[in-house]
Structures are given as C-alpha cells and as structure tokens.
Design a protein around this motif. Structure first.
Motif, PDB file in Angstrom:
ATOM      1  N   SER A   1      -0.404  10.375   7.151  1.00 11.27           N
ATOM      2  CA  SER A   1       0.234   9.464   6.515  1.00 11.27           C
ATOM      3  C   SER A   1      -0.028   9.142   5.265  1.00 11.27           C
ATOM      4  N   ARG A   2       0.920   8.714   4.339  1.00 16.41           N
ATOM      5  CA  ARG A   2       0.613   8.455   2.907  1.00 16.41           C
ATOM      6  C   ARG A   2       0.149   6.921   2.888  1.00 16.41           C
ATOM      7  N   VAL A   3      -0.661   6.710   1.958  1.00 17.63           N
ATOM      8  CA  VAL A   3      -1.334   5.474   1.790  1.00 17.63           C
ATOM      9  C   VAL A   3      -0.668   4.604   0.439  1.00 17.63           C
ATOM     10  N   LEU A   4      -0.482   3.595   0.765  1.00 18.59           N
ATOM     11  CA  LEU A   4       0.084   2.618  -0.386  1.00 18.59           C
ATOM     12  C   LEU A   4      -0.897   1.252  -0.387  1.00 18.59           C
ATOM     13  N   ALA A   5      -1.209   0.920  -1.710  1.00 16.96           N
ATOM     14  CA  ALA A   5      -1.915  -0.361  -1.538  1.00 16.96           C
ATOM     15  C   ALA A   5      -1.004  -1.488  -2.561  1.00 16.96           C
ATOM     16  N   THR A   6      -0.951  -2.675  -2.173  1.00 14.15           N
ATOM     17  CA  THR A   6      -0.434  -3.728  -2.794  1.00 14.15           C
ATOM     18  C   THR A   6      -1.243  -4.236  -3.759  1.00 14.15           C
ATOM     19  N   VAL A   7      -0.827  -4.343  -5.019  1.00 15.06           N
ATOM     20  CA  VAL A   7      -1.385  -4.746  -6.273  1.00 15.06           C
ATOM     21  C   VAL A   7      -0.634  -5.701  -7.161  1.00 15.06           C
TER      22      VAL A   7
ATOM     23  N   LEU B   1      -5.397   2.546  16.051  1.00 17.36           N
ATOM     24  CA  LEU B   1      -3.930   2.869  16.503  1.00 17.36           C
ATOM     25  C   LEU B   1      -3.326   3.688  15.714  1.00 17.36           C
ATOM     26  N   LEU B   2      -3.265   3.426  14.127  1.00 15.40           N
ATOM     27  CA  LEU B   2      -2.585   4.163  13.265  1.00 15.40           C
ATOM     28  C   LEU B   2      -3.281   5.563  13.076  1.00 15.40           C
ATOM     29  N   LEU B   3      -4.369   5.750  13.355  1.00 14.03           N
ATOM     30  CA  LEU B   3      -5.068   7.121  13.327  1.00 14.03           C
ATOM     31  C   LEU B   3      -4.761   7.778  14.673  1.00 14.03           C
ATOM     32  N   ALA B   4      -4.748   7.191  15.658  1.00 15.48           N
ATOM     33  CA  ALA B   4      -4.271   8.016  16.882  1.00 15.48           C
ATOM     34  C   ALA B   4      -2.790   8.144  16.857  1.00 15.48           C
ATOM     35  N   ASP B   5      -2.066   7.310  16.420  1.00 15.31           N
ATOM     36  CA  ASP B   5      -0.526   7.572  16.411  1.00 15.31           C
ATOM     37  C   ASP B   5       0.027   7.522  15.051  1.00 15.31           C
ATOM     38  N   PRO B   6       0.038   8.268  14.179  1.00 11.38           N
ATOM     39  CA  PRO B   6       0.246   8.375  12.574  1.00 11.38           C
ATOM     40  C   PRO B   6       1.660   7.941  12.323  1.00 11.38           C
ATOM     41  N   VAL B   7       1.855   7.321  11.347  1.00 14.33           N
ATOM     42  CA  VAL B   7       3.275   6.806  10.864  1.00 14.33           C
ATOM     43  C   VAL B   7       3.266   7.472   9.476  1.00 14.33           C
ATOM     44  N   PRO B   8       4.572   7.683   8.899  1.00 10.10           N
ATOM     45  CA  PRO B   8       4.635   8.340   7.666  1.00 10.10           C
ATOM     46  C   PRO B   8       4.081   7.519   6.393  1.00 10.10           C
ATOM     47  N   VAL B   9       4.159   6.232   6.719  1.00  9.53           N
ATOM     48  CA  VAL B   9       3.354   5.549   5.425  1.00  9.53           C
ATOM     49  C   VAL B   9       2.633   4.401   5.945  1.00  9.53           C
ATOM     50  N   VAL B  10       1.524   3.986   5.488  1.00  5.45           N
ATOM     51  CA  VAL B  10       0.502   2.894   5.888  1.00  5.45           C
ATOM     52  C   VAL B  10       0.420   2.300   4.416  1.00  5.45           C
ATOM     53  N   SER B  11       0.738   0.895   4.318  1.00  6.80           N
ATOM     54  CA  SER B  11       0.315   0.163   3.150  1.00  6.80           C
ATOM     55  C   SER B  11      -0.467  -1.002   3.467  1.00  6.80           C
ATOM     56  N   PHE B  12      -1.347  -1.420   2.707  1.00  6.85           N
ATOM     57  CA  PHE B  12      -2.449  -2.497   2.904  1.00  6.85           C
ATOM     58  C   PHE B  12      -1.887  -3.459   1.730  1.00  6.85           C
ATOM     59  N   THR B  13      -2.265  -4.781   2.166  1.00  8.78           N
ATOM     60  CA  THR B  13      -2.174  -6.036   1.468  1.00  8.78           C
ATOM     61  C   THR B  13      -3.506  -7.034   1.731  1.00  8.78           C
ATOM     62  N   PHE B  14      -3.644  -7.553   0.626  1.00 11.54           N
ATOM     63  CA  PHE B  14      -4.808  -8.466   0.492  1.00 11.54           C
ATOM     64  C   PHE B  14      -6.034  -8.117  -0.042  1.00 11.54           C
ATOM     65  N   GLY B  15      -6.256  -6.717  -0.246  1.00 14.31           N
ATOM     66  CA  GLY B  15      -7.249  -6.016  -0.681  1.00 14.31           C
ATOM     67  C   GLY B  15      -7.177  -4.695  -0.511  1.00 14.31           C
ATOM     68  N   LEU B  16      -8.165  -3.988  -0.570  1.00 12.56           N
ATOM     69  CA  LEU B  16      -8.289  -2.351  -0.408  1.00 12.56           C
ATOM     70  C   LEU B  16      -9.088  -2.191   0.506  1.00 12.56           C
ATOM     71  N   PRO B  17      -8.773  -1.143   1.565  1.00 11.21           N
ATOM     72  CA  PRO B  17      -9.679  -0.642   2.689  1.00 11.21           C
ATOM     73  C   PRO B  17     -10.695   0.357   1.953  1.00 11.21           C
ATOM     74  N   GLU B  18     -11.566   0.447   2.639  1.00 12.82           N
ATOM     75  CA  GLU B  18     -12.726   1.482   2.481  1.00 12.82           C
ATOM     76  C   GLU B  18     -12.259   3.131   2.331  1.00 12.82           C
ATOM     77  N   LEU B  19     -12.964   3.743   1.483  1.00 11.82           N
ATOM     78  CA  LEU B  19     -12.447   5.105   1.131  1.00 11.82           C
ATOM     79  C   LEU B  19     -12.442   5.756   2.372  1.00 11.82           C
TER      80      LEU B  19
END
Length: 344
Positions: A148-154, A119-137
């Motif tokens: 989209s800019r990508v943020l990671a919770t650490v 969904l986020l690839l088909a309908d991009p938003v300005p920022v996507v953040s991830f929590t609980f871990g890291l997505p794959e490269l």
C-alpha cells in the motif's frame, strides 16, 4: 511523462473521491468515481471492522481499485464534569425524541484502530490514508511492505514535515475550506483561514512529497488551476454528496440545495472536534459553549442526530459541507467527475 495522479493512484484523471465518514461514502460512489477515470476512498471512520471488510469485498468483486481512510486515535480526553455540563445543556434538544442526554454515558474509544490496521495488512489496498494524526513508524513500514502507498492528512507545515519524516508516500493538504472534520493533529489550536493553493505552495517545496489538495473545490476552474500548480490530485467530497450514488441523508441533501442557507461554519457542536458544516439551529444554539472532546461528544450526540434524520429535521443534523457546497448537483457521480475535468 506520467501524470502525478497516475503514479500515485493509478487513475486517468486527478479527481479523487474523498472519504466521507458517517454515510456519504458508499461502495457505489467509489465505483462510480473510479469508473469515470478518477480514484476514490472508502471511509473506515465509524465503521466496524466487519462492515469495512464487507465493503472492501463488495468493491473487489467489481474489480474497482480503491483506497481506505483511517482515523488515528487521539490522546485528548474530556473531563467528566465538562462532558456532563454539555450533556445537560443538550438535554432539551433530545427530549422530543425521548432521549435522556443529561445522563448519557461518557464513551471513549479508538474506532477499532488495531483491528482495522490488521484488516488492511491482511487484505491490502492500493492506498491507505490517515486523518487526525500520524500512525507509528512500524505501521507505515508494514503497510508499505504489504503493497500500500501511505498518505497523511496534514493542515500545517509542521504536520507536513512530521509526515515526511515518517516516510509517507504523499500528503493530503487540507485547508479550512474543507467540509467535515478538520484533519488537524491538534484540535485545540486556533485555525486561521487557509486555502489549498497556499498549502500546496508551502508543503510541496518543503517536503519534496506529492501533495493532494482538499478543501473548497467548487468547480472545474479551480481543479484546473490546482493541477497546473502541481497538485498530485484534487480531493472532492461535498460536490459528490447529492449524487445518485452518495449515502448522504435526505435532510443533508436537501439542506445543501436550500437557497435560504446561511453558509458554513467550523464547529465542535456535533462531535467535539472542529468540522465544517452548514449552519443550523444546533450550531447557533451551542456554538460558543461546545467543548473539545472527540469522540465522547460524537457518541453523546449520535442518537440525537440519527433521530433528527429519521424525523427529516435538518436543524439538528451534522450537515457537513465545504465552502463550495452551493455547486453540488444531483445526478450520476460520473457527470460530476466529467464536469470537473472538462477544462483540462
């Protein structure tokens, strides 16, 4: 020179509305924070892809820019015997509501991970953040290609460096003061107390990335200090929970204002993953015995918590709250944003 938060979020002010899964975040709250000059996230956690898409469409109709936060699926799984032990322990809590927790099924899922990414690839938003871990490269690269800019919770320096090596655009440094789930990548590790000030001092120089801070924000003075120390934004969640636009339940709102409250605690009682909440009866009765096991424990207690909300019984509700919860106020969210930035 353009402010860090303007470059990262396109906002006039450094206040960032936190993604509060489970009801707190609503399109109305996102719009209110953004209209006041800040930026805000929708929480994709616990939402079906269809509901998330509908909320995104609602915001796009108003022209509101927004971010989306996604839970990264974990790899830890609770054993059937350990799950069944805790289910039997909780069974008396559910009996007044007609719930048979002792025989509840063990449910594991990935929170519709792939569908939400699609969904986020088909309908991009300005920022996507991830929590609980890291997505794959490839996921990070695909989102960035989509715009989209990508943020990671650490939560630790090792997590921050791993996120940097993945090529994210920025970090969300979450301290143990934060309300709701800890973004730790290893929920079983000990969690010594941390402050956002210390994480900001560590993570920025070590990674060279913009650092958004999250946890324990209790008023304008702390926002001012964090911005002066170089924060690329200050994530605010608990202070928005009692506002007009919040989706927090009535028991949750009332508990935040209850002068008889005994503070917050990190607990696994509700979901099987460390989260900071107001202390209540369920925490006190099961704090020492609650196992790790997200999302299975979340599914086990979900109907119990929902029934308690309907019954206006806060003793059994997941009352997520950061350490600054006593400063949460009622009224429009715009007033909260204005108050937090008044001294800047």
């Amino acid at each position: 020179m353009t402010a860090l938060w303007t470059r990262l979020f396109g906002s006039d002010l450094p206040v960032i509305g936190a993604p509060m899964a489970g009801g707190g975040s609503t399109p109305a709250l996102v719009s209110a924070v953004t209209d006041a000059g800040g930026f805000a996230f929708l929480a994709a956690g616990y939402q079906s892809p269809e509901t998330l898409a509908a909320r995104m469409t609602e915001l796009r109709r108003t022209g509101t820019p927004f971010g989306v936060n996604v839970f990264v699926p974990g790899t830890d799984r609770i054993s059937e015997p350990e799950f069944r032990r805790y289910a039997r322990e909780l069974a008396p809590e559910g009996e007044p509501y007609g719930l048979d927790l002792a025989n509840a099924p063990l449910v594991e899922d990935d929170d519709h991970w792939r569908d939400k990414l699609d969904l986020l690839l088909a309908d991009p938003v300005p920022v996507v953040s991830f929590t609980f871990g890291l997505p794959e490269l490839p996921t990070v690269r695909a989102l960035r290609r989509a715009g989209s800019r990508v943020l990671a919770t650490v939560t630790t320096l090792a997590e921050a460096r791993a996120a940097r090596d993945l090529g994210v655009d920025g970090l969300v440094a979450q301290s143990t003061e934060a309300g709701g789930h800890s973004g730790t990548h290893d929920p079983g590790r000990p969690m010594p107390p941390t402050t956002v000030e210390r994480l900001l001092d560590e993570f920025g120089p070590a990674t060279g990335l913009p650092v958004v801070v999250a946890g324990g924000v209790d008023g304008p003075e702390r926002v001012r200090r964090l911005v002066a120390a170089g924060a690329a934004g200050v994530l605010v969640g608990t202070l928005l929970l009692r506002t007009d636009e919040s989706g927090a339940s009535r028991p949750h709102r009332d508990a935040l204002a209850d002068p008889a409250g005994t503070g917050t605690v990190l607990t696994r009682v509700f979901t099987g993953r460390p989260a900071r909440a107001l202390r209540n009866g369920l925490v006190d009765r099961h704090q020492t015995s609650a196992p790790l096991g997200y999302p299975a424990i979340h599914h086990l207690t979900r109907e119990l918590r929902a029934a308690a909300v309907r019954a206006d019984e806060p003793d059994l509700v997941h009352l997520w709250a950061g350490t600054g919860y006593r400063n949460a106020r009622t009224g429009p969210a715009a007033d909260v944003v204005a108050a937090l930035t008044a001294t800047m």
